[in-house]
Design a protein around this motif. Structure first.
Motif, PDB file in Angstrom:
ATOM      1  N   ALA A 133      60.025 -55.551  15.671  1.00 40.82           N
ATOM      2  CA  ALA A 133      59.874 -54.807  16.926  1.00 40.82           C
ATOM      3  C   ALA A 133      59.892 -53.288  16.737  1.00 40.82           C
ATOM      4  CB  ALA A 133      60.969 -55.221  17.914  1.00 40.82           C
ATOM      5  N   ARG A 134      60.200 -52.832  15.540  1.00 42.47           N
ATOM      6  CA  ARG A 134      60.232 -51.382  15.291  1.00 42.47           C
ATOM      7  C   ARG A 134      58.805 -50.848  15.152  1.00 42.47           C
ATOM      8  NH1 ARG A 134      65.150 -49.389  13.567  1.00 42.47           N
ATOM      9  NH2 ARG A 134      66.739 -51.003  13.360  1.00 42.47           N
ATOM     10  N   PRO A 135      58.457 -49.845  15.959  1.00 38.07           N
ATOM     11  CA  PRO A 135      57.097 -49.312  15.859  1.00 38.07           C
ATOM     12  C   PRO A 135      56.900 -48.521  14.562  1.00 38.07           C
ATOM     13  CG  PRO A 135      58.332 -48.091  17.501  1.00 38.07           C
ATOM     14  CD  PRO A 135      59.221 -49.207  17.027  1.00 38.07           C
ATOM     15  N   VAL A 136      55.781 -48.755  13.926  1.00 32.74           N
ATOM     16  CA  VAL A 136      55.465 -48.150  12.635  1.00 32.74           C
ATOM     17  C   VAL A 136      55.491 -46.617  12.699  1.00 32.74           C
ATOM     18  CG1 VAL A 136      53.642 -47.917  10.885  1.00 32.74           C
ATOM     19  CG2 VAL A 136      54.104 -50.147  11.924  1.00 32.74           C
ATOM     20  N   LEU A 137      55.000 -46.044  13.795  1.00 39.68           N
ATOM     21  CA  LEU A 137      54.924 -44.584  13.916  1.00 39.68           C
ATOM     22  C   LEU A 137      56.172 -43.959  14.530  1.00 39.68           C
ATOM     23  CD1 LEU A 137      51.204 -44.175  15.071  1.00 39.68           C
ATOM     24  CD2 LEU A 137      52.152 -44.036  12.755  1.00 39.68           C
ATOM     25  N   ASN A 138      57.177 -44.770  14.828  1.00 37.07           N
ATOM     26  CA  ASN A 138      58.424 -44.272  15.423  1.00 37.07           C
ATOM     27  C   ASN A 138      58.195 -43.444  16.680  1.00 37.07           C
ATOM     28  OD1 ASN A 138      59.999 -45.468  13.378  1.00 37.07           O
ATOM     29  ND2 ASN A 138      59.641 -43.719  12.043  1.00 37.07           N
ATOM     30  N   VAL A 139      57.275 -43.893  17.513  1.00 36.13           N
ATOM     31  CA  VAL A 139      56.951 -43.169  18.735  1.00 36.13           C
ATOM     32  C   VAL A 139      56.968 -44.122  19.922  1.00 36.13           C
ATOM     33  CG1 VAL A 139      54.427 -43.436  18.463  1.00 36.13           C
ATOM     34  CG2 VAL A 139      55.329 -41.553  19.829  1.00 36.13           C
ATOM     35  N   ALA A 140      57.412 -43.598  21.070  1.00 34.50           N
ATOM     36  CA  ALA A 140      57.339 -44.326  22.335  1.00 34.50           C
ATOM     37  C   ALA A 140      56.399 -43.547  23.247  1.00 34.50           C
ATOM     38  CB  ALA A 140      58.716 -44.450  22.972  1.00 34.50           C
ATOM     39  N   VAL A 141      55.478 -44.257  23.879  1.00 36.43           N
ATOM     40  CA  VAL A 141      54.526 -43.652  24.803  1.00 36.43           C
ATOM     41  C   VAL A 141      54.874 -44.131  26.209  1.00 36.43           C
ATOM     42  CG1 VAL A 141      52.094 -43.463  25.455  1.00 36.43           C
ATOM     43  CG2 VAL A 141      52.721 -43.627  23.034  1.00 36.43           C
ATOM     44  N   VAL A 142      55.067 -43.177  27.110  1.00 40.68           N
ATOM     45  CA  VAL A 142      55.326 -43.477  28.511  1.00 40.68           C
ATOM     46  C   VAL A 142      54.081 -43.069  29.275  1.00 40.68           C
ATOM     47  CG1 VAL A 142      56.770 -43.000  30.537  1.00 40.68           C
ATOM     48  CG2 VAL A 142      57.795 -43.044  28.233  1.00 40.68           C
ATOM     49  N   ALA A 143      53.486 -44.020  30.004  1.00 40.95           N
ATOM     50  CA  ALA A 143      52.228 -43.732  30.689  1.00 40.95           C
ATOM     51  C   ALA A 143      52.144 -44.469  32.018  1.00 40.95           C
ATOM     52  CB  ALA A 143      51.049 -44.128  29.801  1.00 40.95           C
ATOM     53  N   CYS A 144      51.184 -44.055  32.800  1.00 40.31           N
ATOM     54  CA  CYS A 144      50.906 -44.707  34.069  1.00 40.31           C
ATOM     55  C   CYS A 144      50.348 -46.106  33.813  1.00 40.31           C
ATOM     56  CB  CYS A 144      49.905 -43.886  34.874  1.00 40.31           C
ATOM     57  SG  CYS A 144      49.597 -44.549  36.530  1.00 40.31           S
ATOM     58  N   MET A 145      50.556 -46.983  34.771  1.00 38.07           N
ATOM     59  CA  MET A 145      50.065 -48.355  34.663  1.00 38.07           C
ATOM     60  C   MET A 145      48.591 -48.471  35.031  1.00 38.07           C
ATOM     61  SD  MET A 145      51.883 -50.018  37.964  1.00 38.07           S
ATOM     62  CE  MET A 145      51.277 -49.714  39.621  1.00 38.07           C
TER      63      MET A 145
ATOM     64  N   GLY B 107      52.510 -44.099  37.938  1.00 36.74           N
ATOM     65  CA  GLY B 107      52.594 -42.660  37.723  1.00 36.74           C
ATOM     66  C   GLY B 107      53.020 -42.240  36.329  1.00 36.74           C
ATOM     67  N   GLY B 108      53.588 -43.147  35.557  1.00 35.54           N
ATOM     68  CA  GLY B 108      54.091 -42.758  34.243  1.00 35.54           C
ATOM     69  C   GLY B 108      55.304 -41.842  34.342  1.00 35.54           C
TER      70      GLY B 108
END
Length: 182
Positions: free
Chosen positions: A43-55, A79-80
């Motif tokens: 479950a660990r993302p390879v790029l160590n990044v979280a993206v928060v975005a609108c649906m 709305g993200g």
């Protein structure tokens, strides 16, 4: 251009020629699963990044950002905007799963620009109970990105708040425009 969005039209509980839209999705999953092989990821993302975005359905985040399966955590809502639940997800993403960077993406033509907090009052009148959540409507998308960046940067629960960047995705051109946090 043909998109999946152009396939079923009609009422909200639309049916396809073979049942409901959900039936269509389940059928598609059966085909997907028949060819599926475990990619061996955790479950660990390879790029160590979280993206928060609108649906918003017009945002294909993986394509727009050049991401592959396993690269990032993706957190989406109307709305993200950075709500308490987004902070919850980011906290788990950072503290339990190793992310270090946060990318916030709002977009042009967002539906939250056309409604107000009055939406909650209307719901209360309709169903007899006031929602416990805020609509988080906004008029200025750039300012809302700045507010979201500030909410992430000042959260006491997040360990990594030095690499937080915000953008507006243009739904007509596909381009990201970075927002200065000033």
């Amino acid at each position: 251009m043909t998109t999946s969005a152009s396939v079923p039209t009609g009422p909200q509980n639309a049916t396809t020629g073979h049942g409901t839209v959900t039936d269509r999705l389940v059928d598609a999953n059966q085909q997907y699963a028949a060819a599926f092989t475990d990619p061996g990821m955790d479950a660990r993302p390879v790029l160590n990044v979280a993206v928060v975005a609108c649906m918003d359905a017009r945002l294909d985040l993986h394509a727009a950002l050049g991401l592959s399966l396993g690269d990032c955590h993706t957190i989406r809502n109307a709305g993200g905007v950075v709500t308490d639940d987004v902070i919850r997800s980011l906290t788990i993403s950072q503290r339990a799963l190793g992310t270090r960077s946060v990318v916030l993406i709002h977009h042009t033509g967002c539906g939250l620009e056309s409604i107000t907090e009055e939406f909650r009052h209307d719901l209360e009148m309709e169903v007899g109970q006031r929602p416990g959540w805020a609509v988080e409507a906004f008029r200025d998308v750039d300012q809302d990105v700045r507010q979201s960046m500030q909410r992430v940067r000042t959260s006491p629960f997040l360990l990594h708040t030095d690499d937080v960047r915000g953008f507006v995705f243009d739904v007509k051109t596909g381009r990201l425009r970075e927002i200065d946090p000033a």
